[in-house]
Write a protein that holds these residues in place. Sequence first.
Motif, mmCIF file in Angstrom:
data_model
loop_
_atom_site.group_PDB
_atom_site.id
_atom_site.type_symbol
_atom_site.label_atom_id
_atom_site.label_comp_id
_atom_site.label_asym_id
_atom_site.label_seq_id
_atom_site.Cartn_x
_atom_site.Cartn_y
_atom_site.Cartn_z
ATOM 1 N N LEU A 116 58.326 38.367 93.827
ATOM 2 C CA LEU A 116 57.800 39.684 94.176
ATOM 3 C C LEU A 116 56.319 39.613 94.491
ATOM 4 O O LEU A 116 55.605 38.791 93.931
ATOM 5 N N PHE A 117 55.863 40.526 95.318
ATOM 6 C CA PHE A 117 54.437 40.790 95.375
ATOM 7 C C PHE A 117 54.064 41.610 94.155
ATOM 8 O O PHE A 117 54.794 42.498 93.739
ATOM 9 N N HIS A 118 52.925 41.290 93.604
ATOM 10 C CA HIS A 118 52.419 42.049 92.468
ATOM 11 C C HIS A 118 51.755 43.334 92.955
ATOM 12 O O HIS A 118 51.688 43.622 94.138
ATOM 13 N N GLU A 119 51.219 44.036 92.013
ATOM 14 C CA GLU A 119 50.444 45.229 92.264
ATOM 15 C C GLU A 119 49.044 44.894 92.727
ATOM 16 O O GLU A 119 48.614 43.746 92.684
ATOM 17 N N CYS A 120 48.313 45.909 93.114
ATOM 18 C CA CYS A 120 46.864 45.813 93.204
ATOM 19 C C CYS A 120 46.289 46.217 91.856
ATOM 20 O O CYS A 120 46.991 46.746 90.999
ATOM 21 N N GLY A 121 45.001 45.982 91.673
ATOM 22 C CA GLY A 121 44.336 46.398 90.458
ATOM 23 C C GLY A 121 42.982 46.983 90.780
ATOM 24 O O GLY A 121 42.323 46.562 91.741
ATOM 25 N N VAL A 122 42.547 47.980 89.990
ATOM 26 C CA VAL A 122 41.254 48.621 90.210
ATOM 27 C C VAL A 122 40.437 48.565 88.921
ATOM 28 O O VAL A 122 40.972 48.464 87.820
ATOM 29 N N ALA A 159 39.938 50.419 84.038
ATOM 30 C CA ALA A 159 40.673 49.314 84.660
ATOM 31 C C ALA A 159 42.157 49.642 84.669
ATOM 32 O O ALA A 159 42.633 50.505 83.918
ATOM 33 N N SER A 160 42.882 48.922 85.505
ATOM 34 C CA SER A 160 44.324 49.123 85.589
ATOM 35 C C SER A 160 45.022 48.751 84.292
ATOM 36 O O SER A 160 46.081 49.305 83.975
ATOM 37 N N GLU A 161 44.451 47.798 83.541
ATOM 38 C CA GLU A 161 45.082 47.362 82.305
ATOM 39 C C GLU A 161 44.069 47.289 81.172
ATOM 40 O O GLU A 161 42.903 46.947 81.382
ATOM 41 N N SER A 162 44.555 47.523 79.958
ATOM 42 C CA SER A 162 43.676 47.577 78.785
ATOM 43 C C SER A 162 43.053 46.237 78.455
ATOM 44 O O SER A 162 41.968 46.175 77.878
ATOM 45 N N VAL A 163 43.725 45.136 78.805
ATOM 46 C CA VAL A 163 43.205 43.817 78.450
ATOM 47 C C VAL A 163 41.813 43.589 79.035
ATOM 48 O O VAL A 163 40.966 42.933 78.422
ATOM 49 N N ALA A 164 41.546 44.154 80.210
ATOM 50 C CA ALA A 164 40.235 43.980 80.831
ATOM 51 C C ALA A 164 39.141 44.649 80.018
ATOM 52 O O ALA A 164 38.036 44.107 79.860
ATOM 53 N N ILE A 170 52.513 56.853 87.913
ATOM 54 C CA ILE A 170 53.378 55.720 88.243
ATOM 55 C C ILE A 170 52.713 54.400 87.864
ATOM 56 O O ILE A 170 53.327 53.534 87.237
ATOM 57 N N ARG A 171 51.452 54.235 88.245
ATOM 58 C CA ARG A 171 50.709 53.014 87.907
ATOM 59 C C ARG A 171 49.801 53.271 86.706
ATOM 60 O O ARG A 171 49.267 54.368 86.545
ATOM 61 N N PRO A 172 49.590 52.265 85.859
ATOM 62 C CA PRO A 172 48.760 52.458 84.666
ATOM 63 C C PRO A 172 47.269 52.510 85.004
ATOM 64 O O PRO A 172 46.826 51.946 85.997
#
Length: 531
Positions: A4-10, A230-235, A215-217
Motif C-alpha cells: 500500500l501507499f501510506h498516508e501523508c503526515g503533517v 503532528a499526525s501522530e503522538s509519537v512525534a 478520518i485521519r488522526p
Amino acid sequence: MADLFHECGVAAIYHLPGETSSLAPLHGRNAVSRLIPRLLLDIQNRGQLAAGMTSFHPDRNQLIDTHKDVGSVTEVFKLNHPALADELMAEYEGVAAIGHVRYATCGKDDRSYAQPFERHHIEKRKWFAFGFNGQLANYRELRQEILSQGNFHLARETDTETLMHLISQEISNQPEGVNLKLMLENLAKKLDGAWNIVFLNSLGDMVVARDPLGIRPLCYAIEDNLFAAASESVALSNLGFSPESIISLLPGQAVIIQNGKLSVVQFAESKKQAHCFFEWIYFANVCSTLDDRSVYLTRKALGEELASQEQVPIDETTIVVPVPDTAKAAADSMAYALGIPCLEGLIRNRYVGRTFIEGTNRADKAKTKYTPLREVMEGRRVFVVEDTIVRSTTMKTLISQIRNRGGAREVHVRVACPPIYAPCFYGIDMSSVAELFAPKYMNEPRITAEIEARMAADLGADSLRYLPLESVARAVAKPPEALCQACLNGEYPTAAGEKLYQISLEQCSSDRAGAPSRIVELNEPVLSTRL
C-alpha cells in the motif's frame, strides 16, 4: 507488509510570546522552526516520497519561506551533513513553522507536488502556506467548479492545489481581515473526504484543523510557551512533551493562533465520526496513541483474536512468523496465546524500499525485500501473520519463498484484518475494485471458510484465515459507528465516497465484460494512486 501507499503526515510548531520554552532549541524563540525535521522524522512512516517545511519570521524579507523537495526527511533537510543542515536551518529560522511528509496519492512524483504549498501575494493576509493530509473525494467536482468561474487555471492534477484555490477564495472574500474560523466553516461545507490542514500566513497566523469526521488522526500539545501538532503522538512525545499534555484534536476542531494568542475552536459540527481503522492496524507508528487508543494494544488485541479462532493442530514443530514490521505485535500476541514460539523467519532488507512505494514489479521487489531463514522454518508448520492482504502480489511471493527457500513443511496464512472488500477514496492507494484481491472471490463483505480455502489454494498456502468484521471495533475499542470501515464493508461515510464506489463497481463490471470503460475522466486522478 501490505503493498500500500501510506498516508501523508503533517506537523506544526509555534513558540508563543514569552520566555523560551525548555523544549525549544538553544538558539532561542526565533529558531523553533529547527524542530520541524525532528517532528517529521517521527512521522516518516506516513510518507517517504517528499518532505518540506514553511517557516515564519517577522524580521526577514521572506516573511514566510518554504523549503521542500523529493526525498526522505534526512535527504531533504541534509541531516547526514551537520554543517549543511545547520546552514539550511539558519536560513529558515522562524518563530513558527509547518511541515509535511508525502506519498503520491494524487499527482506526479516531482518537487512541484511536494508540500507545503505556498501562495505568494503582496497583501500579507493573502500570502500563506499549508500542508494537507487526506483526500478529497469530491476533488473532481471542486476542480470543475473552480475552472468554470472564468479566468482560472489549475496547473497540477492534485486536490492540494484545488484546496489552495478554495482557501485563497475564502480569504479574498474577507476584505476587512482574516477570520480563520469562518474560513474553516465555509471550507467544511464544500469538502467531502478526509482533510487535516496545517496553515501558516505572513501575519504569523497558524491553523491546525481536523475534518468533521476525524478520518485521519491529529494531535497537539502545549507546554510552557511552546505549541506543537503532528499526525501522530509519537512525534510530540519524542520532542519531550509529557503524555498528559498530548491531546487528540477532536473532529471539526481547530487550533488557531492569531496575534500571539491560542484558541481551540469548533468550526464544524461533528454529527458522526469515521476514524480510519487502518491507522491502528497498519499506518501508524506502533508507539503512537490515536484518539486515546494505543496502536500497540490494538495490534496485540488483533493477534489475540487470531489465536481465538485457530483450528489447525499445534505440535512441537509449529511456529508463528510475522511479516515485518507492522504485523509483529499481532504475531507476538497470537503466538503467546497459543503457547508456541514467535520467530523471525523473515528478515527484511532495510535498504530496499517498501513494495507499496513502487506501482510495478511488486513481486520482484518482494523477492529482494525479504530473506527467509531456512534454519528457522525448515520442516516446520508455519503460521505466517500479515496485517492485511490488498492485491496479494507480495503474499504469493512470500509463500513461495517460505516453501522453496525457507523449507517450510506447511504454510498457513493468518491475516490480522478482515478482507479488503472495497476501495478507499480517503487517502489510501487502493482506489479501484479491480485491483483488490478479495472482491474476486466475494459477493458480500462476509467471508466463509469455503472462500478462504479457494483463496489459500490460489495463493499457494495450506490454509488462510481472516478476522471477522466485528474484530476490528473490538480491537480498536471503539463502537463500529465511530470507525470508517468502508474498505471492509462498502459503507462509505460521505456521499462522494459512495458515488466513487459505484463508479468503480461499474468500471470493474465493464472491464470484466470486455467492454470499453466509459468513465476514464472520472477516474483521473481520484481513482488513481494518490496522497
